[in-house]
Structures are given as structure tokens and as C-alpha cells.
Motif scaffolding. Sequence first.
Motif, PDB file in Angstrom:
ATOM      1  N   ARG A   4      64.626  29.528  74.376  1.00 33.55           N
ATOM      2  CA  ARG A   4      64.200  30.844  74.858  1.00 33.55           C
ATOM      3  C   ARG A   4      64.615  31.901  73.853  1.00 33.55           C
ATOM      4  O   ARG A   4      65.629  31.776  73.188  1.00 33.55           O
ATOM      5  N   ALA A   5      63.834  32.978  73.803  1.00 36.49           N
ATOM      6  CA  ALA A   5      64.091  34.058  72.845  1.00 36.49           C
ATOM      7  C   ALA A   5      64.335  33.459  71.462  1.00 36.49           C
ATOM      8  O   ALA A   5      63.517  32.674  70.994  1.00 36.49           O
ATOM      9  N   ASP A   6      65.454  33.781  70.842  1.00 40.40           N
ATOM     10  CA  ASP A   6      65.664  33.278  69.492  1.00 40.40           C
ATOM     11  C   ASP A   6      66.536  32.026  69.429  1.00 40.40           C
ATOM     12  O   ASP A   6      66.928  31.580  68.358  1.00 40.40           O
ATOM     13  N   GLY A  64      60.316  33.757  78.503  1.00 45.28           N
ATOM     14  CA  GLY A  64      60.954  33.398  77.244  1.00 45.28           C
ATOM     15  C   GLY A  64      60.216  33.987  76.053  1.00 45.28           C
ATOM     16  O   GLY A  64      60.721  33.980  74.941  1.00 45.28           O
ATOM     17  N   SER A  65      59.030  34.513  76.298  1.00 44.85           N
ATOM     18  CA  SER A  65      58.247  35.077  75.192  1.00 44.85           C
ATOM     19  C   SER A  65      58.590  36.543  74.946  1.00 44.85           C
ATOM     20  O   SER A  65      58.122  37.133  73.987  1.00 44.85           O
ATOM     21  N   GLY A  66      59.404  37.106  75.837  1.00 49.19           N
ATOM     22  CA  GLY A  66      59.716  38.524  75.739  1.00 49.19           C
ATOM     23  C   GLY A  66      58.733  39.363  76.535  1.00 49.19           C
ATOM     24  O   GLY A  66      58.562  40.552  76.296  1.00 49.19           O
ATOM     25  N   LYS A  67      58.104  38.749  77.527  1.00 51.07           N
ATOM     26  CA  LYS A  67      57.042  39.424  78.285  1.00 51.07           C
ATOM     27  C   LYS A  67      57.571  40.592  79.127  1.00 51.07           C
ATOM     28  O   LYS A  67      56.865  41.565  79.349  1.00 51.07           O
ATOM     29  N   THR A  68      58.812  40.477  79.619  1.00 51.71           N
ATOM     30  CA  THR A  68      59.335  41.539  80.472  1.00 51.71           C
ATOM     31  C   THR A  68      59.396  42.857  79.699  1.00 51.71           C
ATOM     32  O   THR A  68      58.891  43.883  80.163  1.00 51.71           O
ATOM     33  N   MET A 114      66.809  43.891  82.915  1.00 50.22           N
ATOM     34  CA  MET A 114      66.159  44.178  81.626  1.00 50.22           C
ATOM     35  C   MET A 114      65.850  45.667  81.507  1.00 50.22           C
ATOM     36  O   MET A 114      66.142  46.288  80.487  1.00 50.22           O
ATOM     37  N   TRP A 135      67.903  43.588  69.071  1.00 52.16           N
ATOM     38  CA  TRP A 135      66.557  43.070  68.816  1.00 52.16           C
ATOM     39  C   TRP A 135      66.037  43.677  67.516  1.00 52.16           C
ATOM     40  O   TRP A 135      65.678  44.842  67.469  1.00 52.16           O
ATOM     41  N   PRO A 160      60.024  43.014  67.295  1.00 56.05           N
ATOM     42  CA  PRO A 160      59.364  42.624  68.549  1.00 56.05           C
ATOM     43  C   PRO A 160      58.937  41.166  68.528  1.00 56.05           C
ATOM     44  O   PRO A 160      58.670  40.610  67.454  1.00 56.05           O
ATOM     45  N   THR A 161      58.879  40.550  69.688  1.00 55.11           N
ATOM     46  CA  THR A 161      58.284  39.219  69.772  1.00 55.11           C
ATOM     47  C   THR A 161      56.770  39.402  69.654  1.00 55.11           C
ATOM     48  O   THR A 161      56.262  40.522  69.731  1.00 55.11           O
TER      49      THR A 161
HETATM   50  P1  AMP Z   1      61.327  37.191  78.973  1.00 46.51           P
HETATM   51  O1  AMP Z   1      60.160  36.463  78.367  1.00 46.51           O
HETATM   52  O2  AMP Z   1      60.997  38.578  79.304  1.00 46.51           O
HETATM   53  O3  AMP Z   1      61.903  36.423  80.144  1.00 46.51           O
HETATM   54  O4  AMP Z   1      62.470  37.291  77.848  1.00 46.51           O
HETATM   55  C1  AMP Z   1      63.197  36.196  77.427  1.00 46.51           C
HETATM   56  C2  AMP Z   1      64.451  36.590  76.670  1.00 46.51           C
HETATM   57  O5  AMP Z   1      64.137  37.096  75.387  1.00 46.51           O
HETATM   58  C3  AMP Z   1      65.295  37.632  77.361  1.00 46.51           C
HETATM   59  O6  AMP Z   1      66.606  37.137  77.465  1.00 46.51           O
HETATM   60  C4  AMP Z   1      65.246  38.835  76.435  1.00 46.51           C
HETATM   61  O7  AMP Z   1      66.494  39.475  76.445  1.00 46.51           O
HETATM   62  C5  AMP Z   1      64.947  38.229  75.074  1.00 46.51           C
HETATM   63  N1  AMP Z   1      64.137  39.095  74.213  1.00 46.51           N
HETATM   64  C6  AMP Z   1      63.031  39.787  74.576  1.00 46.51           C
HETATM   65  N2  AMP Z   1      62.518  40.462  73.539  1.00 46.51           N
HETATM   66  C7  AMP Z   1      63.295  40.211  72.468  1.00 46.51           C
HETATM   67  C8  AMP Z   1      63.269  40.633  71.083  1.00 46.51           C
HETATM   68  N3  AMP Z   1      62.318  41.444  70.607  1.00 46.51           N
HETATM   69  N4  AMP Z   1      64.244  40.156  70.270  1.00 46.51           N
HETATM   70  C9  AMP Z   1      65.185  39.324  70.750  1.00 46.51           C
HETATM   71  N5  AMP Z   1      65.279  38.893  72.036  1.00 46.51           N
HETATM   72  C10 AMP Z   1      64.343  39.328  72.899  1.00 46.51           C
END
Ligand code: AMP
Length: 533
Positions: A378-380, A54-58, A99, A27, A30-31
Motif C-alpha cells: 500500500r502507498a509506497d 491504497g492508490s491514494g484515492k481518499t 485523512m 508526501w 501525488p500518486t
Molecule cells: P487510500 O488509497 O486513500 O486508502 O490511501 C492509501 C495510503 O496512501 C494512505 O495511508 C495514505 O496516507 C497514503 N498516501 C496517499 N497519497 C499519498 C502520496 N501522494 N504520497 C505518499 N503516500 C500517500
Amino acid sequence: KMEEDTVHFHEMGLDDRILKALADLGWSQPTLIQEKAIPLALEGKDLLARARTGSGKTAAYAIPLIQRILTSKQTVREQAIRALVLVPTKELGQQVQTMIRQLTAFCSRDVRVADISGKADISAQKPILMEKPDIVVSTPSRVQAHINAQNLQLQTSLEMLVIDEADLLFSFGFEADLKSLLCHLPKIYQAFLMSATLNDDVQALKELVLHNPVMLKLQGSQLPDSSQLQQYSVRCEEEDKFLLIYTLLKLGLVQGKSLVFVRDVDRCYRLKLFLEQFSIPACVLNSELPIHSRCHIISQFNQGFYNYIIATDEQGLENPARHSQKTPEKGKKKKKKGKDKEYGVSRGIDFHNVSNVINFDFPASVESYIHRVGRTARADNPGSALSFISHTELQMLAEVENTLTGEGSHDSVLKPYGFKMEEIEGFRYRCRDAMRSVTKQAVKEARLKEIKQELLNSEKLKTYFEDNPRDLQLLRHDKDLHPAVIKPHLKNVPDYLSKTQRQIDRQKHFHVCFSPDGAEKLILTSFKVRIQM
Ligand code: AMP
């Protein structure tokens, strides 16, 4: 995203072990939600974040949890449950644990996490809780059960509470458990509330658990922008929808894993039986199927067993009036209570690597559009969404456009999918032929047959999610449901029609080269085109 004022992970004062884990995950930055939430959380603020999966909320809440635990362990070494993460489903529980394990790869002895949302037996989990993992991930009912069984005591040690996908907790009927477990928490703790929508239930919960929270309603974060997610629409009426999906799939104009959304359960089977005629296998996913089957279907889809899933969304769209803009929550609630409470295909359950979302039937609300389309890109990762629009769906399309179009922008978000229906006229005869075999009766029988089959599977699958035996990998959900009527001649594209295919290819190629606005270049990357010589 690459603006200079982005706060990077290494500027947030994070422990080196977290930074190392982030580097290992690859990574680079940050998102949006992470950039905003992490510094505020580290200051000790309570947060209410409107965030979609998908926003990286976790990681947005997990990183501050881990950081705070590492910090407090410098002074207090005693092992205790310091953080509780509440989730609506075991799938999400599993994802959150995974995660956190990744983020704590370099401090796994200092920050231990246990997901107890999954396994059935309370007493079997007791030993896990006796070890007092620093972070416990669970559904509210499970936590409540453990409190009742005196396996769990949070009153003294808890420092942080996360409620993830809060809106779904309510729709899944966890309200009572949630409220009663809040009574077992200490007076002071830091709390994060994550939710895709901020409805009345979530607002009420905010009053209960948050103190002077910072609200993060991230603009533009509802769906990724057009550099990552291409959204298209194409005008077509009922019969043309079938004609179009058949040609898109058969000619490989849609590539990669796709989710096809339809308006109701019968339509799932209608479309499946229709595609069966052409030997295009697809799985059906809807609220009628047992929960274990659904999870298995998604997990196999994620592993690459299937390319196409035909799904309904959890709101059911039979009666769009109930989901009009003014009363979306009420309509939704009524619908959901009656159905399986853990159902949320277009919401909580996580699909991986979905390349395309196809709205075979357009959703009945803007919210539903966002949730469906949010399954891709999702993600990138890049993704694309294609919506089939009949004349009755034009109004809803306009509403979606209105919501998604930013202020001051005149461009429409859903671009016209440059597809000339005339080019596929040659396929119409075969399409009609196939549609004729898919009678009401056939749909009804297929629906019944599948439920019976999946109820049997479900028993076996119960153990699958506990011990993951290999042989169940072989269980498939995309088998033909009405094999007797399949006409072998429909399987292949005949010679006289491959000419059409070449024409389409050329048409696309033309677009790709000469499009003035560059939009069709995107068709090449998402709805990939086979250029045949
Ligand atoms: P989430 O919204 O938490 O379900 O995250 C969605 C996906 O984004 C997950 O597969 C994470 O591994 C990925 N992700 C989260 N943060 C980042 C980041 N800063 N850069 C790249 N991928 C990320």
C-alpha cells in the motif's frame, strides 16, 4: 514515477495550508490518481474514478474538497455543510475523517469535518450536525436517518458529493438509502464517484449523480508494479501446501505481517489448528464472525498484536462456477445478500503494513486475486504475494496472468518462487503427524467454539468501538482452539532438522547471489532469509 512531466502538488494551485499539510505528511509527489483527479476536480468536473484502496484515492477527492471550501470561504463566511462523503463502512468513515483531519491540520478552523458513520445513537449526534461541519462523512443509512429526524438539511448548502467505494455500497445493501437520500440534495452539485470495480450498479449510479463526468480508468493502477510488489507462485498439491506453509512460517522465510487466504471457512480452522500444533498462533477472519470481532481483529493486527491472519474473501469460493468470468457480479451478489452485509475483508476494511499476502488456496476470480494482493504494497510500502498452486488451480493462474500481463509483454507477472520442495522433505513426517490431529470433527468443533467465544466478545466489543477502554486491548483472538491435542515436541525444530534449515538458507543465498534476472534479490527483501552460519 519520477518522470519529468509529473504534475506536482505545488503546481496545482493549492492553498498554502494544504501544501504545508502535505509536506508534513511527507508526501513528495501525488500518486497517479491524485495527479489526474485533483486538477480536473479543481476545474469543477464530475469524476468517475476506478480506484482501489491504497492508490491514494481518499486524498484524490479530499484535497479538492478542502481547496474548494477554502476558496468559497473567502467570500461566504456562513457556516454550512458543504460536502458529503458517503462510505460503506464505519471503518472507512473513520479513515476518511482521519485523512481529512491530517490534510486540514493548518486550516482546521476553516474546514471542519465530522464522521457520523460510527456511533449508534442518532440523537447523540444531533449537536455535531447543529454545528454544521463543512464536511460530513457517513454511511447512506445514517444520513437518511438524520434527514428523517430533521437533524440534517442538505438542500440549500451542499456543493459537493463524494461516493466512496461505490461498488461496496451496493453489496452492503445501502442501495435504497442511497437512492432516497439523493432526493434530498440540491439540483446542482459537484460529484465524485470512486469505485474499485465499474459494475452495472455503479454505471446506473453514475447516470443518477454525475453530469458529463470524466472517467478515470487508470492503466496499470490495479496493482503496483514489480519494483514495489513482488508476486510469486509455487506449484504444490494439497499436502505440500501444509508442509510449505509450516516450513515458511517456522523457519522465518516469510517475515512481517502476513495475510493467508484460504478458500472457505472450514479451511480457516483447518489451517489454524494445523499451525497450532507447531505453536504458530494465527487469527481467523471470516464472514461468520460478528462485525465487532472482525474490526477488533483488524485493529489489533494493525497495532502489531498478531503476525498472521487466516482469511477467506467475501465471495466464498466453494462454487467457482458461479464466479466464472462471464457472471461474476451475479454470483457475488447472491452470496453476499445472505451473509453479513458489512463483510469485506479483502476489500474495504483497511489492513496496515501487510508485508505478505499468501494465497494458500488460489482465488476463484481475477478480481479476487487483485483485491487480495492489493492488501499489501500500500502507498509506497513494498510487499510480496506468494500463491500456492495445485493442478486444479493452474487454469485460474493462467487467467490472472493474462489479465495482469500488459500488452506486448511476454514476461509473466507471477515469478516462480525458487523453492526446492525436496529440501523440506525432512519436515514431512511432522507435518503428517500434525495433519492427522486435525480431523473433520476437530475443525467443526473449533469453528463452533470460536463463534460462541466471539459472540460473547462481541457484546463487550460494542462498547470498545465507542469508548475504547484499555482493558479490551487484552482480549485476543489468536488463542489455541484445540489445545488438548497439541504435541509439545512439535513446537521446536529438532536438531536433525536444523541441518535442513541451514541447507535451505544456503540454497537461498545461492539464489540471491547468482540469479541472472535479479528476481531473487527481491526474495531477500520481502521473503527475508535468515543466513545462519
Ligand atoms: P487510500 O488509497 O486513500 O486508502 O490511501 C492509501 C495510503 O496512501 C494512505 O495511508 C495514505 O496516507 C497514503 N498516501 C496517499 N497519497 C499519498 C502520496 N501522494 N504520497 C505518499 N503516500 C500517500
